[in-house]
Design a protein around this motif. Structure first.
Motif, PDB file in Angstrom:
ATOM      1  N   ALA A 134      -3.285  65.813   2.450  1.00  0.00           N
ATOM      2  CA  ALA A 134      -3.200  65.977   1.100  1.00  0.00           C
ATOM      3  C   ALA A 134      -1.772  65.740   0.400  1.00  0.00           C
ATOM      4  N   LYS A 135      -0.609  66.182   1.282  1.00  0.00           N
ATOM      5  CA  LYS A 135       0.541  66.301   0.947  1.00  0.00           C
ATOM      6  C   LYS A 135       1.115  65.059   1.283  1.00  0.00           C
ATOM      7  N   ASN A 136       0.981  64.187   2.174  1.00  0.00           N
ATOM      8  CA  ASN A 136       1.592  63.049   2.518  1.00  0.00           C
ATOM      9  C   ASN A 136       0.280  61.889   2.777  1.00  0.00           C
ATOM     10  N   LYS A 143       1.297  58.663   4.697  1.00  0.00           N
ATOM     11  CA  LYS A 143       1.535  58.440   6.068  1.00  0.00           C
ATOM     12  C   LYS A 143       0.150  58.301   6.967  1.00  0.00           C
ATOM     13  N   TYR A 144      -0.661  57.971   6.226  1.00  0.00           N
ATOM     14  CA  TYR A 144      -2.439  57.567   6.821  1.00  0.00           C
ATOM     15  C   TYR A 144      -2.925  56.409   6.321  1.00  0.00           C
ATOM     16  N   GLU A 145      -3.635  55.943   7.334  1.00  0.00           N
ATOM     17  CA  GLU A 145      -4.154  54.711   6.977  1.00  0.00           C
ATOM     18  C   GLU A 145      -5.802  54.641   7.553  1.00  0.00           C
ATOM     19  N   ILE A 146      -6.580  54.460   6.648  1.00  0.00           N
ATOM     20  CA  ILE A 146      -8.078  54.490   7.122  1.00  0.00           C
ATOM     21  C   ILE A 146      -8.484  53.185   7.752  1.00  0.00           C
ATOM     22  N   LYS A 204       1.081  56.941  10.684  1.00  0.00           N
ATOM     23  CA  LYS A 204       2.030  55.928  10.832  1.00  0.00           C
ATOM     24  C   LYS A 204       2.745  56.284  12.059  1.00  0.00           C
ATOM     25  N   SER A 205       2.787  57.491  12.639  1.00  0.00           N
ATOM     26  CA  SER A 205       3.465  57.852  13.865  1.00  0.00           C
ATOM     27  C   SER A 205       2.383  57.055  15.072  1.00  0.00           C
ATOM     28  N   GLY A 206       1.142  56.448  14.777  1.00  0.00           N
ATOM     29  CA  GLY A 206       0.099  56.171  15.686  1.00  0.00           C
ATOM     30  C   GLY A 206      -0.879  56.877  16.290  1.00  0.00           C
TER      31      GLY A 206
END
Length: 99
Positions: free
Chosen positions: A34-36, A39-42, A66-68
């Motif tokens: 929710a905050k970031n 940083k995420y990809e669907i 994003k970190s995998g």
């Protein structure tokens, strides 16, 4: 968003995603989504609609940070059950939708 799948049940969707390396439970860390949200990809999305009860509707997301880190996020689809993280993922999905 790369793929939309149709499974008979939410558990089948979760099993398939797990077999493909989506093993992390992002529901345990939904505040970070929710905050970031950037940083995420669907990677995968699955919407399950109950046959008779709208309260049975759910969305299963296969997401990657994003970190995998690859995992799943399961959200109810009723208007009163959408969390901040679910709304962030919904916005990501709509923003990245191809025509």
């Amino acid at each position: 968003m790369n793929q939309m799948y149709h499974y008979a049940t939410v558990s089948k969707a979760l099993d398939e995603l797990n077999e493909n390396g989506f093993t992390y439970d992002f529901n345990l860390h939904e505040k970070d989504i929710a905050k970031n949200p950037k940083k995420y990809e669907i990677k995968h999305i699955y919407r399950y609609e109950g046959n008779t009860d709208p309260g049975d509707e759910a969305v299963v997301y296969g997401i990657q940070s994003k970190s995998g880190k690859k995992g799943v996020f399961v959200a109810g689809f009723a208007a009163n059950s959408i969390s901040d993280a679910a709304q962030a993922l919904l916005n990501i999905g709509i923003k990245n939708r191809t025509k």
